[in-house]
Scaffold this motif. Structure first.
Motif, PDB file in Angstrom:
ATOM      1  N   LYS A  73       0.877  -1.164   0.000  1.00  0.00           N
ATOM      2  CA  LYS A  73       0.000   0.000   0.000  1.00  0.00           C
ATOM      3  C   LYS A  73       0.913   1.212   0.000  1.00  0.00           C
ATOM      4  O   LYS A  73       1.826   1.295   0.803  1.00  0.00           O
ATOM      5  CB  LYS A  73      -0.854  -0.010   1.271  1.00  0.00           C
ATOM      6  CG  LYS A  73      -2.217   0.585   1.063  1.00  0.00           C
ATOM      7  CD  LYS A  73      -3.090   0.345   2.288  1.00  0.00           C
ATOM      8  CE  LYS A  73      -4.026   1.503   2.509  1.00  0.00           C
ATOM      9  NZ  LYS A  73      -3.443   2.633   3.214  1.00  0.00           N
ATOM     10  N   SER A  74       0.680   2.131  -0.935  1.00  0.00           N
ATOM     11  CA  SER A  74       1.544   3.308  -0.962  1.00  0.00           C
ATOM     12  C   SER A  74       1.414   4.027   0.376  1.00  0.00           C
ATOM     13  O   SER A  74       0.327   4.116   0.933  1.00  0.00           O
ATOM     14  CB  SER A  74       1.140   4.233  -2.106  1.00  0.00           C
ATOM     15  OG  SER A  74      -0.169   4.696  -1.928  1.00  0.00           O
ATOM     16  N   ASN A  75       2.548   4.489   0.891  1.00  0.00           N
ATOM     17  CA  ASN A  75       2.530   5.087   2.218  1.00  0.00           C
ATOM     18  C   ASN A  75       3.269   6.416   2.254  1.00  0.00           C
ATOM     19  O   ASN A  75       4.267   6.555   2.946  1.00  0.00           O
ATOM     20  CB  ASN A  75       3.130   4.120   3.249  1.00  0.00           C
ATOM     21  CG  ASN A  75       4.505   3.626   2.827  1.00  0.00           C
ATOM     22  OD1 ASN A  75       4.964   3.923   1.731  1.00  0.00           O
ATOM     23  ND2 ASN A  75       5.163   2.894   3.695  1.00  0.00           N
ATOM     24  N   PRO A  76       2.800   7.395   1.470  1.00  0.00           N
ATOM     25  CA  PRO A  76       3.466   8.695   1.523  1.00  0.00           C
ATOM     26  C   PRO A  76       3.352   9.303   2.918  1.00  0.00           C
ATOM     27  O   PRO A  76       2.411   8.992   3.653  1.00  0.00           O
ATOM     28  CB  PRO A  76       2.699   9.539   0.498  1.00  0.00           C
ATOM     29  CG  PRO A  76       1.405   8.852   0.301  1.00  0.00           C
ATOM     30  CD  PRO A  76       1.633   7.408   0.588  1.00  0.00           C
ATOM     31  N   PHE A  77       4.333  10.119   3.280  1.00  0.00           N
ATOM     32  CA  PHE A  77       4.268  10.816   4.561  1.00  0.00           C
ATOM     33  C   PHE A  77       3.308  11.994   4.435  1.00  0.00           C
ATOM     34  O   PHE A  77       3.095  12.505   3.338  1.00  0.00           O
ATOM     35  CB  PHE A  77       5.658  11.335   4.945  1.00  0.00           C
ATOM     36  CG  PHE A  77       6.714  10.272   4.996  1.00  0.00           C
ATOM     37  CD1 PHE A  77       6.455   9.055   5.620  1.00  0.00           C
ATOM     38  CD2 PHE A  77       7.957  10.467   4.422  1.00  0.00           C
ATOM     39  CE1 PHE A  77       7.428   8.060   5.673  1.00  0.00           C
ATOM     40  CE2 PHE A  77       8.934   9.484   4.466  1.00  0.00           C
ATOM     41  CZ  PHE A  77       8.663   8.278   5.086  1.00  0.00           C
ATOM     42  N   PRO A  78       2.744  12.425   5.564  1.00  0.00           N
ATOM     43  CA  PRO A  78       1.861  13.605   5.509  1.00  0.00           C
ATOM     44  C   PRO A  78       2.670  14.886   5.305  1.00  0.00           C
ATOM     45  O   PRO A  78       2.719  15.747   6.159  1.00  0.00           O
ATOM     46  CB  PRO A  78       1.156  13.577   6.871  1.00  0.00           C
ATOM     47  CG  PRO A  78       2.049  12.794   7.760  1.00  0.00           C
ATOM     48  CD  PRO A  78       2.817  11.847   6.901  1.00  0.00           C
ATOM     49  N   LYS A  79       3.325  14.946   4.178  1.00  0.00           N
ATOM     50  CA  LYS A  79       4.159  16.100   3.845  1.00  0.00           C
ATOM     51  C   LYS A  79       3.914  16.437   2.383  1.00  0.00           C
ATOM     52  O   LYS A  79       3.154  15.758   1.701  1.00  0.00           O
ATOM     53  CB  LYS A  79       5.644  15.756   4.023  1.00  0.00           C
ATOM     54  CG  LYS A  79       6.079  15.415   5.433  1.00  0.00           C
ATOM     55  CD  LYS A  79       7.512  14.895   5.383  1.00  0.00           C
ATOM     56  CE  LYS A  79       8.018  14.498   6.750  1.00  0.00           C
ATOM     57  NZ  LYS A  79       8.264  15.617   7.639  1.00  0.00           N
ATOM     58  N   SER A  80       4.608  17.460   1.905  1.00  0.00           N
ATOM     59  CA  SER A  80       4.465  17.830   0.498  1.00  0.00           C
ATOM     60  C   SER A  80       5.163  16.785  -0.380  1.00  0.00           C
ATOM     61  O   SER A  80       5.940  15.959   0.103  1.00  0.00           O
ATOM     62  CB  SER A  80       5.078  19.202   0.246  1.00  0.00           C
ATOM     63  OG  SER A  80       6.474  19.123   0.368  1.00  0.00           O
ATOM     64  N   ILE A  81       4.861  16.840  -1.672  1.00  0.00           N
ATOM     65  CA  ILE A  81       5.486  15.916  -2.618  1.00  0.00           C
ATOM     66  C   ILE A  81       7.000  16.047  -2.539  1.00  0.00           C
ATOM     67  O   ILE A  81       7.727  15.059  -2.432  1.00  0.00           O
ATOM     68  CB  ILE A  81       4.986  16.218  -4.057  1.00  0.00           C
ATOM     69  CG1 ILE A  81       3.486  15.901  -4.144  1.00  0.00           C
ATOM     70  CG2 ILE A  81       5.778  15.432  -5.089  1.00  0.00           C
ATOM     71  CD1 ILE A  81       2.823  16.387  -5.419  1.00  0.00           C
ATOM     72  N   PHE A  82       7.471  17.284  -2.544  1.00  0.00           N
ATOM     73  CA  PHE A  82       8.912  17.529  -2.477  1.00  0.00           C
ATOM     74  C   PHE A  82       9.512  16.932  -1.209  1.00  0.00           C
ATOM     75  O   PHE A  82      10.507  16.205  -1.258  1.00  0.00           O
ATOM     76  CB  PHE A  82       9.179  19.041  -2.525  1.00  0.00           C
ATOM     77  CG  PHE A  82      10.641  19.383  -2.543  1.00  0.00           C
ATOM     78  CD1 PHE A  82      11.327  19.518  -3.741  1.00  0.00           C
ATOM     79  CD2 PHE A  82      11.335  19.569  -1.364  1.00  0.00           C
ATOM     80  CE1 PHE A  82      12.682  19.824  -3.754  1.00  0.00           C
ATOM     81  CE2 PHE A  82      12.694  19.869  -1.368  1.00  0.00           C
ATOM     82  CZ  PHE A  82      13.361  20.002  -2.566  1.00  0.00           C
TER      83      PHE A  82
END
Lengths: 252, 263
Positions: A93-102
């Motif tokens: 499952k994709s797990n991006p951080f709660p931050k901006s894309i950069f």
């Protein structure tokens, strides 16, 4: 080409339950190896052995030898942080951080202090996003939230994030299982592209996917490694009857 | 079903609105600039709650400065490393402490701080408030941190982040708005406490900026005014109540604004 990863007589336990039985396997450099097998067969567990991700699970225990570039990664003095930097991981499952894309892509660069300046950081982020075939889609919205991306884009963002720390091996745990066919195709094309520079180990439930993108395939069942062979042979003339039954869909 | 629950919701906020409206109606007439900056005076000579506002603010500030870091730290420990007998003990004790009536905290601080110093003080008051605050903050922080998905931590670990960095710059920011809400609730809770201040901070008729002296507070001042015999005192109690409620509302709004989700 040499073997990047060598595993010898590996046994793995969750408490009293043995999850992996006497596994020996060699993974050649700059190839894609696919792990296939029915659910619960231990392929994800095995994948997580390779970057010591199972360390976070209490009562997990390991026997045997896992060598990457000839070094045993389960030695007491192994630098786990350095190991995980070298062996990147992309999750089911994709797990991006709660931050901006950069900031998502920059995270690993920042914590490992790999950049020399702000400009260098921005270049590294751009390169990682380009390598993950995401740059064109996000270049105008880098400061916006990563959660605004589509599922497929988020997964490629996670790949970019892993690439940004310049790993040598990339472990992928069913990276496309939650994606639609178009997003899946993009990930697959990406994997084939990435193998020029990286050693890739990918867990998949999708036989066609394994056939399309991998050089070698390993078939697991009930915690045992049944067969490893070049993918073409595996899918045309497997050594083991179990393998044949599984890939032709007779069970599983 | 929808109707029934909707009616319960309406009932709940109606009571709140009635309380707020009643306080506003009763209190607003006595509020003026002098009331806000004056110290209490003998009945009939006016007087105000300026020193009480300052006292409450100072004690709440000190209590927050003591209680918030300890509470958040304890909460992080419980969530990240507290799955053992020690964590369970701490958790159980914190829950018990949350349920202890606040006057008992007051008696405790009276015994260990006020008696040895042989003087009531703003510090003793702030300490009581901090003790009330710590378990609330610890438990809400723990809950909020546990809500952060495991996959997010693993994502950071897989990039070579050491455990403390994962906690510090992935888990904590992800839980920040929840932690802030818990902190805000606990601040609102302690700024409304009267009982633990009665015999720790006592009260003061003067502006007092020092924590080693008895200190006035809004709540104790309300108590004094409300239990006085004169109607004019009751009016001042209502006015002080309105100010207190207004301040708590203000804290809520500010924190809401500050912790608005960015991502």
């Amino acid at each position: 080409m040499g073997n990047k990863i060598t595993v010898k007589n590996l046994n793995f336990f969750y408490g009293k339950d043995q999850a992996l039985f006497d596994i020996s396997l060699k993974i050649p450099e700059r190839e894609v190896m696919a792990f296939v097998g029915p659910s619960g067969c231990g392929k994800s567990t095995f994948l997580r052995v390779l970057n010591r991700m199972n360390d976070t699970i209490p009562y997990a225990r390991i026997e045997g030898e896992v060598k990457i570039d000839g070094k045993d990664i389960y030695k007491a003095k192994t630098d786990v942080v350095a190991l995980r930097r070298k062996v990147g991981m992309v999750f089911q499952k994709s797990n991006p951080f709660p931050k901006s894309i950069f900031d998502n892509v920059a995270y690993g660069i920042r914590i490992n202090r790999m950049h020399s300046s702000k400009k260098d950081l921005a270049e590294r982020v751009e390169k990682a996003l380009k390598d993950a075939a995401l740059w064109e889609e996000v270049k105008d919205r880098l400061p916006t939230s990563a959660f605004g991306l589509s599922g497929g884009q988020q997964q490629r963002l996670c790949i970019a994030r892993a690439l940004a720390v310049q790993p040598e091996v990339i472990l992928m745990d069913e990276p496309a299982s939650a994606l639609d066919p178009i997003a899946t195709q993009k990930i697959e094309e990406l994997v084939v592209e990435l193998k020029k520079k990286y050693t890739i180990v990918i867990v998949t439930h999708n036989m066609q996917q394994a056939a399309r993108i991998s050089d070698r395939t390993a078939f697991f069942m009930l915690g045992k490694l049944i067969e490893v062979n070049p993918t073409e042979k595996m899918f045309t003339n497997p050594d083991d009857k179990l393998t044949e039954d599984y890939i032709t869909g007779r069970f599983g | 079903m929808t109707m029934l629950t909707a009616m319960c919701a309406i009932f709940a906020i109606t009571i709140l609105v009635i309380i707020l409206a009643y306080i506003a109606v009763r209190g607003v007439s006595a509020i003026n600039i002098e009331f806000l900056i004056d110290t209490p005076k003998p009945v009939g000579e006016g007087g105000g709650i300026g020193n009480a506002i300052l006292g409450s603010a100072l004690m709440t500030l000190l209590a927050t400065a003591i209680g918030l870091p300890i509470g958040i730290g304890a909460g992080v420990y419980l969530a990240e490393f507290g799955d053992n007998w020690f964590g369970n003990t701490v958790r159980f004790l914190a829950d018990t402490l949350i349920g202890v009536p606040s006057i008992i905290v007051g008696i405790f601080v009276y015994t260990i701080v006020v008696l040895p110093m042989s003087r009531q003080s703003g510090f003793a008051g702030a300490l009581s408030l901090a003790i009330i605050m710590i378990p609330i903050v610890a438990r809400t922080t723990e809950e909020m941190i546990r809500l952060v998905p495991k996959s997010m931590r693993e994502g950071a670990l897989a990039l070579g982040a050491p455990q403390w960095r994962v906690t510090w710059n992935i888990v904590m920011p992800a839980a920040a708005s929840g932690i802030a809400t818990g902190a805000m609730l606990s601040i609102a809770r302690i700024s409304g406490e009267t009982a633990p201040l009665l015999f720790t901070a006592l009260n003061s008729r003067f502006y007092n900026y020092f924590f080693d002296q008895p200190m006035a507070s809004l709540t104790v001042q309300i108590y004094n005014y409300a239990t006085g015999p004169f109607e004019i005192e009751h009016q001042m109690a209502w006015a002080a109540t309105l100010i207190l409620v207004g301040l708590i509302l203000f804290i809520n709004i500010v924190v809401r604004f500050l912790t608005k989700k960015k991502y």
